[in-house]
Design a protein around this motif. Structure first.
Motif, PDB file in Angstrom:
ATOM      1  N   ARG A 121      34.703  55.255  49.759  1.00 37.48           N
ATOM      2  CA  ARG A 121      34.457  54.795  48.386  1.00 37.48           C
ATOM      3  C   ARG A 121      33.739  55.870  47.574  1.00 37.48           C
ATOM      4  NH1 ARG A 121      33.831  49.954  51.298  1.00 37.48           N
ATOM      5  NH2 ARG A 121      31.595  50.283  51.541  1.00 37.48           N
ATOM      6  N   LEU A 122      32.819  56.599  48.215  1.00 35.94           N
ATOM      7  CA  LEU A 122      32.138  57.701  47.535  1.00 35.94           C
ATOM      8  C   LEU A 122      33.144  58.754  47.078  1.00 35.94           C
ATOM      9  CD1 LEU A 122      29.560  59.226  46.661  1.00 35.94           C
ATOM     10  CD2 LEU A 122      29.472  60.171  48.992  1.00 35.94           C
ATOM     11  N   VAL A 123      34.103  59.083  47.934  1.00 36.35           N
ATOM     12  CA  VAL A 123      35.127  60.060  47.574  1.00 36.35           C
ATOM     13  C   VAL A 123      35.965  59.545  46.397  1.00 36.35           C
ATOM     14  CG1 VAL A 123      37.231  61.211  48.386  1.00 36.35           C
ATOM     15  CG2 VAL A 123      35.190  61.172  49.826  1.00 36.35           C
ATOM     16  N   GLU A 124      36.227  58.249  46.350  1.00 38.47           N
ATOM     17  CA  GLU A 124      36.952  57.681  45.217  1.00 38.47           C
ATOM     18  C   GLU A 124      36.136  57.827  43.929  1.00 38.47           C
ATOM     19  OE1 GLU A 124      38.033  53.637  46.054  1.00 38.47           O
ATOM     20  OE2 GLU A 124      39.165  54.204  47.843  1.00 38.47           O
ATOM     21  N   GLU A 125      34.822  57.609  44.029  1.00 38.66           N
ATOM     22  CA  GLU A 125      33.949  57.704  42.865  1.00 38.66           C
ATOM     23  C   GLU A 125      33.710  59.153  42.445  1.00 38.66           C
ATOM     24  OE1 GLU A 125      30.334  55.504  43.572  1.00 38.66           O
ATOM     25  OE2 GLU A 125      31.434  53.663  43.999  1.00 38.66           O
ATOM     26  N   ARG A 168      20.347  63.749  43.881  1.00 39.14           N
ATOM     27  CA  ARG A 168      20.566  62.390  43.363  1.00 39.14           C
ATOM     28  C   ARG A 168      21.910  61.798  43.776  1.00 39.14           C
ATOM     29  NH1 ARG A 168      18.733  64.727  38.310  1.00 39.14           N
ATOM     30  NH2 ARG A 168      20.863  64.477  37.559  1.00 39.14           N
ATOM     31  N   LEU A 169      22.806  62.615  44.314  1.00 34.36           N
ATOM     32  CA  LEU A 169      24.160  62.151  44.630  1.00 34.36           C
ATOM     33  C   LEU A 169      24.160  60.870  45.462  1.00 34.36           C
ATOM     34  CD1 LEU A 169      27.305  62.675  44.757  1.00 34.36           C
ATOM     35  CD2 LEU A 169      26.811  63.846  46.905  1.00 34.36           C
ATOM     36  N   TRP A 170      23.447  60.875  46.579  1.00 31.65           N
ATOM     37  CA  TRP A 170      23.478  59.747  47.513  1.00 31.65           C
ATOM     38  C   TRP A 170      22.902  58.488  46.877  1.00 31.65           C
ATOM     39  CZ3 TRP A 170      26.137  59.610  51.898  1.00 31.65           C
ATOM     40  CH2 TRP A 170      25.927  58.541  52.778  1.00 31.65           C
ATOM     41  N   THR A 171      21.734  58.594  46.259  1.00 26.32           N
ATOM     42  CA  THR A 171      21.092  57.397  45.702  1.00 26.32           C
ATOM     43  C   THR A 171      21.847  56.841  44.500  1.00 26.32           C
ATOM     44  OG1 THR A 171      19.559  58.768  44.424  1.00 26.32           O
ATOM     45  CG2 THR A 171      18.787  57.949  46.546  1.00 26.32           C
ATOM     46  N   GLU A 172      22.455  57.717  43.702  1.00 29.61           N
ATOM     47  CA  GLU A 172      23.194  57.236  42.530  1.00 29.61           C
ATOM     48  C   GLU A 172      24.463  56.488  42.907  1.00 29.61           C
ATOM     49  OE1 GLU A 172      23.760  60.502  39.832  1.00 29.61           O
ATOM     50  OE2 GLU A 172      21.680  60.400  39.142  1.00 29.61           O
ATOM     51  N   HIS A 173      25.004  56.751  44.076  1.00 29.10           N
ATOM     52  CA  HIS A 173      26.229  56.081  44.510  1.00 29.10           C
ATOM     53  C   HIS A 173      25.976  55.083  45.638  1.00 29.10           C
ATOM     54  CE1 HIS A 173      29.077  58.455  42.109  1.00 29.10           C
ATOM     55  NE2 HIS A 173      28.174  59.418  42.236  1.00 29.10           N
ATOM     56  N   ARG A 174      24.733  54.917  46.043  1.00 27.37           N
ATOM     57  CA  ARG A 174      24.417  54.058  47.187  1.00 27.37           C
ATOM     58  C   ARG A 174      24.945  52.637  46.994  1.00 27.37           C
ATOM     59  NH1 ARG A 174      18.525  54.422  48.485  1.00 27.37           N
ATOM     60  NH2 ARG A 174      19.178  56.351  49.448  1.00 27.37           N
ATOM     61  N   ASP A 175      24.631  52.013  45.871  1.00 26.04           N
ATOM     62  CA  ASP A 175      25.051  50.623  45.657  1.00 26.04           C
ATOM     63  C   ASP A 175      26.546  50.508  45.391  1.00 26.04           C
ATOM     64  OD1 ASP A 175      22.460  49.698  46.055  1.00 26.04           O
ATOM     65  OD2 ASP A 175      21.975  49.741  43.922  1.00 26.04           O
ATOM     66  N   SER A 176      27.068  51.333  44.498  1.00 23.39           N
ATOM     67  CA  SER A 176      28.475  51.214  44.109  1.00 23.39           C
ATOM     68  C   SER A 176      29.431  51.538  45.260  1.00 23.39           C
ATOM     69  CB  SER A 176      28.777  52.103  42.902  1.00 23.39           C
ATOM     70  OG  SER A 176      28.527  53.460  43.207  1.00 23.39           O
ATOM     71  N   ALA A 177      29.051  52.460  46.129  1.00 21.99           N
ATOM     72  CA  ALA A 177      29.912  52.836  47.262  1.00 21.99           C
ATOM     73  C   ALA A 177      29.535  52.101  48.546  1.00 21.99           C
ATOM     74  CB  ALA A 177      29.855  54.344  47.493  1.00 21.99           C
TER      75      ALA A 177
END
Length: 118
Positions: free
Chosen positions: A31-35, A69-78
């Motif tokens: 999902r992270l790769v999609e985002e 910030r990459l990991w925390t900014e996408h933690r919930d959405s991914a």
């Protein structure tokens, strides 16, 4: 080079924490790769992951700040695990190219945006 000229930085972010089901980790990373479709590669195991990509920024501080910030900014959405950043490498394009030419850069991984186990 002027101080406001945008440069390319090769980023490697490593995160780790409590173990999670590897299938759930993989699904979150996919999902992270999609985002973030411009991620080069993602490697993982049950208690860590490594994300490699190129970032555009004027200074190394800007590139590093975005990377942290990459990991925390996408933690919930991914749906990523609650892991913390334990490693960060930021290299300018020339340094990264030199390491590849010397054979001291991490080995290339198959496929842009690939998610694979360590």
């Amino acid at each position: 080079m002027s101080s406001d000229e945008t440069r390319m930085w090769h980023i490697t972010v490593t995160v780790a924490g409590d173990p999670h089901d590897p299938d759930e980790v993989r699904a979150g990373l996919e999902r992270l790769v999609e985002e973030r479709p411009f991620l080069l590669t993602v490697r993982f195991q049950e208690d860590r992951a490594e994300v490699r990509y190129w970032e555009q920024a004027t200074e190394i501080l800007d590139a590093a700040s975005l990377a942290l910030r990459l990991w925390t900014e996408h933690r919930d959405s991914a749906g990523l695990p609650q892991w913390e950043v334990i490693g960060l490498e930021v290299l300018d394009r020339d340094t990264f190219t030199m390491r590849v030419d010397e054979g001291t850069a991490p080995p290339p991984f198959a496929g842009i945006g690939s998610v694979r186990p360590y």
